[in-house]
Write a protein that holds these residues in place. Structure first.
Motif, PDB file in Angstrom:
ATOM      1  N   SER A 182     -49.843 -53.108  -9.543  1.00 40.76           N
ATOM      2  CA  SER A 182     -50.334 -53.963 -11.021  1.00 40.76           C
ATOM      3  C   SER A 182     -50.733 -53.114 -12.559  1.00 40.76           C
ATOM      4  O   SER A 182     -49.582 -52.181 -12.790  1.00 40.76           O
ATOM      5  N   PRO A 183     -49.373 -54.317 -13.521  1.00 36.86           N
ATOM      6  CA  PRO A 183     -49.524 -53.548 -14.408  1.00 36.86           C
ATOM      7  C   PRO A 183     -50.201 -52.991 -15.927  1.00 36.86           C
ATOM      8  O   PRO A 183     -49.778 -52.215 -16.899  1.00 36.86           O
ATOM      9  N   ILE A 184     -51.181 -53.513 -15.755  1.00 37.16           N
ATOM     10  CA  ILE A 184     -52.357 -52.205 -16.798  1.00 37.16           C
ATOM     11  C   ILE A 184     -53.253 -52.113 -15.466  1.00 37.16           C
ATOM     12  O   ILE A 184     -54.203 -52.306 -14.850  1.00 37.16           O
ATOM     13  N   THR A 185     -54.052 -51.513 -16.393  1.00 41.34           N
ATOM     14  CA  THR A 185     -55.666 -50.319 -15.650  1.00 41.34           C
ATOM     15  C   THR A 185     -56.840 -51.510 -16.621  1.00 41.34           C
ATOM     16  O   THR A 185     -56.692 -52.411 -17.440  1.00 41.34           O
ATOM     17  N   GLY A 186     -57.453 -52.243 -15.253  1.00 40.21           N
ATOM     18  CA  GLY A 186     -57.966 -53.060 -15.744  1.00 40.21           C
ATOM     19  C   GLY A 186     -58.752 -53.852 -14.476  1.00 40.21           C
ATOM     20  O   GLY A 186     -59.058 -52.414 -13.010  1.00 40.21           O
ATOM     21  N   THR A 187     -59.630 -55.182 -14.171  1.00 46.59           N
ATOM     22  CA  THR A 187     -60.075 -54.967 -13.546  1.00 46.59           C
ATOM     23  C   THR A 187     -59.825 -56.498 -12.965  1.00 46.59           C
ATOM     24  O   THR A 187     -59.376 -57.267 -13.810  1.00 46.59           O
ATOM     25  N   VAL A 188     -59.693 -56.740 -11.688  1.00 53.44           N
ATOM     26  CA  VAL A 188     -59.329 -57.574 -10.946  1.00 53.44           C
ATOM     27  C   VAL A 188     -60.933 -59.194 -11.273  1.00 53.44           C
ATOM     28  O   VAL A 188     -61.783 -58.956 -10.777  1.00 53.44           O
ATOM     29  N   LEU A 189     -59.971 -60.399 -11.657  1.00 49.94           N
ATOM     30  CA  LEU A 189     -60.853 -60.972 -12.179  1.00 49.94           C
ATOM     31  C   LEU A 189     -60.329 -62.168 -10.830  1.00 49.94           C
ATOM     32  O   LEU A 189     -61.313 -63.159 -11.020  1.00 49.94           O
ATOM     33  N   ALA A 190     -59.118 -62.444 -10.740  1.00 48.68           N
ATOM     34  CA  ALA A 190     -59.028 -63.518  -9.564  1.00 48.68           C
ATOM     35  C   ALA A 190     -58.100 -63.351  -8.525  1.00 48.68           C
ATOM     36  O   ALA A 190     -57.542 -62.229  -8.935  1.00 48.68           O
ATOM     37  N   LYS A 191     -58.532 -63.777  -7.168  1.00 50.13           N
ATOM     38  CA  LYS A 191     -57.761 -63.483  -6.014  1.00 50.13           C
ATOM     39  C   LYS A 191     -56.950 -64.880  -5.911  1.00 50.13           C
ATOM     40  O   LYS A 191     -57.513 -65.482  -5.621  1.00 50.13           O
ATOM     41  N   TYR A 192     -55.086 -64.737  -5.578  1.00 51.91           N
ATOM     42  CA  TYR A 192     -54.821 -66.753  -5.154  1.00 51.91           C
ATOM     43  C   TYR A 192     -53.900 -66.251  -4.205  1.00 51.91           C
ATOM     44  O   TYR A 192     -54.165 -67.676  -3.146  1.00 51.91           O
ATOM     45  N   MET A 193     -54.200 -65.043  -3.091  1.00 47.49           N
ATOM     46  CA  MET A 193     -53.546 -65.052  -1.913  1.00 47.49           C
ATOM     47  C   MET A 193     -54.231 -64.219  -1.573  1.00 47.49           C
ATOM     48  O   MET A 193     -54.951 -63.575  -1.668  1.00 47.49           O
ATOM     49  N   GLU A 194     -53.390 -64.272  -0.236  1.00 47.48           N
ATOM     50  CA  GLU A 194     -54.209 -63.447   1.174  1.00 47.48           C
ATOM     51  C   GLU A 194     -52.976 -63.067   2.528  1.00 47.48           C
ATOM     52  O   GLU A 194     -52.015 -62.943   2.097  1.00 47.48           O
ATOM     53  N   ALA A 195     -53.498 -61.827   2.491  1.00 48.66           N
ATOM     54  CA  ALA A 195     -51.869 -61.182   3.448  1.00 48.66           C
ATOM     55  C   ALA A 195     -52.119 -61.666   4.772  1.00 48.66           C
ATOM     56  O   ALA A 195     -52.606 -62.458   5.217  1.00 48.66           O
ATOM     57  N   GLY A 196     -50.329 -61.849   4.667  1.00 47.30           N
ATOM     58  CA  GLY A 196     -50.340 -62.965   5.904  1.00 47.30           C
ATOM     59  C   GLY A 196     -49.748 -64.290   5.066  1.00 47.30           C
ATOM     60  O   GLY A 196     -48.979 -64.947   6.244  1.00 47.30           O
ATOM     61  N   GLU A 197     -49.649 -64.519   4.187  1.00 50.11           N
ATOM     62  CA  GLU A 197     -49.771 -65.995   4.016  1.00 50.11           C
ATOM     63  C   GLU A 197     -47.737 -65.902   3.134  1.00 50.11           C
ATOM     64  O   GLU A 197     -47.455 -64.532   2.615  1.00 50.11           O
ATOM     65  N   LEU A 198     -47.162 -66.867   2.946  1.00 48.95           N
ATOM     66  CA  LEU A 198     -45.904 -66.804   2.256  1.00 48.95           C
ATOM     67  C   LEU A 198     -46.248 -67.021   0.726  1.00 48.95           C
ATOM     68  O   LEU A 198     -45.659 -67.299   0.388  1.00 48.95           O
ATOM     69  N   ALA A 199     -45.070 -66.081   0.558  1.00 52.02           N
ATOM     70  CA  ALA A 199     -45.491 -65.630  -1.244  1.00 52.02           C
ATOM     71  C   ALA A 199     -43.553 -66.076  -2.061  1.00 52.02           C
ATOM     72  O   ALA A 199     -42.953 -65.894  -1.271  1.00 52.02           O
ATOM     73  N   ALA A 200     -43.735 -67.284  -2.478  1.00 53.95           N
ATOM     74  CA  ALA A 200     -42.271 -67.924  -3.750  1.00 53.95           C
ATOM     75  C   ALA A 200     -42.806 -66.341  -4.701  1.00 53.95           C
ATOM     76  O   ALA A 200     -43.302 -66.337  -5.324  1.00 53.95           O
ATOM     77  N   GLN A 201     -41.465 -66.407  -5.094  1.00 57.88           N
ATOM     78  CA  GLN A 201     -41.402 -65.648  -5.925  1.00 57.88           C
ATOM     79  C   GLN A 201     -41.650 -66.931  -7.117  1.00 57.88           C
ATOM     80  O   GLN A 201     -41.295 -67.793  -7.551  1.00 57.88           O
TER      81      GLN A 201
END
Length: 303
Positions: A182-201
């Motif tokens: 996390s780049p800042i101290t804060g609260t997660v507003l949205a989650k776009y991916m789940e563990a096990g998925e393929l992430a692209a740069q």
């Protein structure tokens, strides 16, 4: 008596009607609350092995929340490190490789000196001395050539080792980017991916916002502009419905240099104003303020 009572009821009704019609609190300006939001994207490509993020979770700056598959990068790093060792193993030992030539030069110098001494007592001829000096000169030039060749080889291996070292540093940088933080101290507003998925740069992973320091973006008219300055303390109001309204201290942190047309969702003190200036007011959130909530501001005069 009946006429007076009738007049009194008409007056009360008119007052209540006026109160209802003006039920909206009077503010110098209104706007919506917003926060500093950051969308964290993947800096590497691969399978998202671990991703410990949930909406509403509180994160600290630099906190690691996930990791992308690093196996191939780690193996490449091991290969490059082996290449570095191989290059270093080829580095010549200059002193050892020229030791034999140096010994030959010492012996040739002794022989030349011996012949020179014999020549002084006519026990040797001039040709023997010339031959000895010629051999000594050849050996000195041979030593210079060896030193030059070995030093060039050493420099070439140094450059080669440096090049491989740079590649190792590049792989280490890619390995660090596989760790999602996390780049800042804060609260997660949205989650776009789940563990096990393929992430692209460059693909978004989650969105985090600093909810402790929240801002009210309001709009003021050109007439009100003279009443506002940076660092000014103002009163910010949040309406929670009904008669539930809370006051917060705020500080003006930004004033737009350019005017714009009044947004349709914004009410100014003078609703006939077409051009307004945006301002941002910092408010310390007590946990009640939410992004997108409407708020009002009253400017404190007399500064």
């Amino acid at each position: 008596m009946r006429n007076q009572m009738k007049s009194f009821m008409i007056g009360v009704s008119a007052y209540l009607l006026a109160s209802c019609s003006s039920g909206v609190a009077k503010y110098d300006a209104t706007g919506t609350f917003e926060a500093t939001e950051v969308i964290v994207s993947s800096e590497a490509s691969g399978k998202l092995m671990v991703f410990e993020v949930e909406e509403g979770m509180r994160l600290k700056a630099g906190q690691e929340v996930g990791i992308i598959d690093t196996v191939q990068l780690y193996l490449k790093k091991l290969q490059l490190e082996a290449n570095v060792k191989s290059v270093e193993g080829q580095r010549p030992d200059i002193l050892k490789q020229v030791a034999a030539t140096r010994e030959q030069i010492v012996q040739a110098r002794r022989e030349r000196d011996r012949i020179a001494n014999l020549l002084r007592v006519d026990a040797a001829n001039r040709k023997q001395l010339d031959d000895a000096e010629s051999l000594l000169e050849v050996l000195n030039r041979q030593l210079e050539a060896q030193n030059s060749t070995l030093q060039n080889s050493d420099r070439s291996l140094t450059w080669q080792s440096s090049s491989v070292g740079i590649q190792v540093a590049q792989v280490e940088d890619l390995l660090r980017k596989c760790h999602v933080c996390s780049p800042i101290t804060g609260t997660v507003l949205a989650k776009y991916m789940e563990a096990g998925e393929l992430a692209a740069q460059g693909s978004p992973l989650f969105k985090v916002a600093d909810m402790e320091q929240i801002y009210l973006r309001a709009y003021i008219t050109s007439e009100q502009l003279s009443q506002v300055r940076l660092g000014q303390e103002v009163e910010v109001y949040a309406d929670y419905g009904g008669d539930n309204r809370k006051t917060y201290p705020g500080i003006v942190t930004w004033i737009s240099e350019n005017s714009e047309f009044t947004p349709k969702t914004i009410l100014t003190k003078d609703e006939r104003a077409n051009l307004v200036y945006a301002v941002k007011i910092a408010v310390r959130n007590d946990g009640m303020l939410k992004i997108g909530m409407y708020g009002g501001v009253n400017l404190k005069r007399g500064f």
